[in-house]
Design a protein around this motif. Structure first.
Motif, PDB file in Angstrom:
ATOM      1  N   GLY A 116      -1.476   5.268   6.116  1.00  0.00           N
ATOM      2  CA  GLY A 116      -0.421   4.461   5.496  1.00  0.00           C
ATOM      3  C   GLY A 116      -0.563   2.981   5.788  1.00  0.00           C
ATOM      4  O   GLY A 116      -1.666   2.460   5.898  1.00  0.00           O
ATOM      5  N   ARG A 117       0.562   2.312   5.972  1.00  0.00           N
ATOM      6  CA  ARG A 117       0.595   0.849   6.003  1.00  0.00           C
ATOM      7  C   ARG A 117       0.077   0.257   7.304  1.00  0.00           C
ATOM      8  O   ARG A 117       0.369   0.751   8.392  1.00  0.00           O
ATOM      9  CB  ARG A 117       2.044   0.385   5.770  1.00  0.00           C
ATOM     10  CG  ARG A 117       2.200  -1.125   5.755  1.00  0.00           C
ATOM     11  CD  ARG A 117       3.589  -1.538   5.277  1.00  0.00           C
ATOM     12  NE  ARG A 117       3.653  -2.993   5.221  1.00  0.00           N
ATOM     13  CZ  ARG A 117       4.113  -3.746   6.221  1.00  0.00           C
ATOM     14  NH1 ARG A 117       4.570  -3.184   7.324  1.00  0.00           N
ATOM     15  NH2 ARG A 117       4.127  -5.059   6.102  1.00  0.00           N
TER      16      ARG A 117
ATOM     17  N   ASN B 199      -2.202   1.662   2.019  1.00  0.00           N
ATOM     18  CA  ASN B 199      -2.537   3.083   1.837  1.00  0.00           C
ATOM     19  C   ASN B 199      -3.795   3.486   2.602  1.00  0.00           C
ATOM     20  O   ASN B 199      -4.748   4.008   2.034  1.00  0.00           O
ATOM     21  CB  ASN B 199      -2.749   3.374   0.339  1.00  0.00           C
ATOM     22  CG  ASN B 199      -1.538   3.019  -0.491  1.00  0.00           C
ATOM     23  OD1 ASN B 199      -0.513   3.669  -0.394  1.00  0.00           O
ATOM     24  ND2 ASN B 199      -1.647   1.973  -1.292  1.00  0.00           N
TER      25      ASN B 199
END
Length: 227
Positions: free
Chosen positions: A51-52, A84
């Motif tokens: 993710g981030r 991502n």
């Protein structure tokens, strides 16, 4: 055959004290990314949780905010790569020839104890691939053990952000530990440049480490030479 590099970034956005933001030191990603891209290497970005990956605010200011960092920050497609990132369990280490740990003080929190990153690092290293880091990225190597139980860094030459540089950067009261000392405790032969903040990179077999943000390009070039 095209060489493939796995680049590691943080998921952490602040120190223990939430009023002090930190994150990925952008130029440590962009300098290496540029070097690898010029050589036609394929690159994938991974983080401890996936993710981030937030950005370190200080890396977006002069003198650290250089041409490659500005270009990345202004490119929505490139910034999307940091929204991502892959998680370690999505990564097959056999797909990669090298792993490169970026820095920023945030990595001190989430790199050392990521079992997924330790697995990938061990597997790449033990089959002769390149393990590399720049600046605080070496925190990602602190707790990685080889199949025989020994620390990967034990008995090897290593560099990374020096304690003197922490003091000069005025974050010595904020950081959770002294990374230079922790490296030495694990049996690493820690080295640093005579002057703080100058480019310095060390190669020991298939282990390549750079001392500080200014060392990212030199570190990446040494990785590329080995590949």
């Amino acid at each position: 055959m095209t060489k493939r590099v796995l680049t590691v970034v943080t998921n952490v956005g602040h120190y223990d004290d939430p009023s002090h933001p930190t994150g990925l030191w952008l130029s440590e990603l962009t300098h290496a990314f540029h070097v690898f891209a010029e050589r036609g290497f394929e690159q994938t970005i991974v983080s401890p949780r996936g993710g981030r990956s937030p950005l370190e605010p200080r890396s977006l200011k002069f003198p650290n905010y250089d041409k490659t960092a500005k270009a990345w920050h202004a490119d929505p497609d490139r910034m999307a790569l940091l929204e991502n990132t892959a998680a370690p369990d999505e990564i097959d280490s056999a797909d990669f020839d090298a792993i490169y740990f970026t820095g920023g003080h945030a990595v001190m929190y989430d790199f050392p104890d990521s079992e997924g990153l330790q697995r990938i690092t061990r597997e790449i290293f033990e089959r002769g691939g390149i393990v590399s880091s720049v600046c605080h990225g070496y925190c990602g190597l602190l707790n990685t053990r080889l199949s025989d139980g020994a620390y990967l860094v034990a008995g090897r030459k290593v560099t990374g952000f020096a304690w003197r540089e922490e003091v000069l950067a005025k974050v010595d009261k904020l950081v959770p530990y002294n990374a230079e000392e922790e490296m030495k405790k694990r049996g690493a032969h820690y080295e640093k440049a005579k002057l703080p903040f100058v480019s310095y990179a060390v190669v020991d077999g298939n282990l390549v480490t750079g001392q500080n943000p200014g060392s990212a390009k030199e570190t990446a070039k040494k990785v590329a030479e080995l590949l």
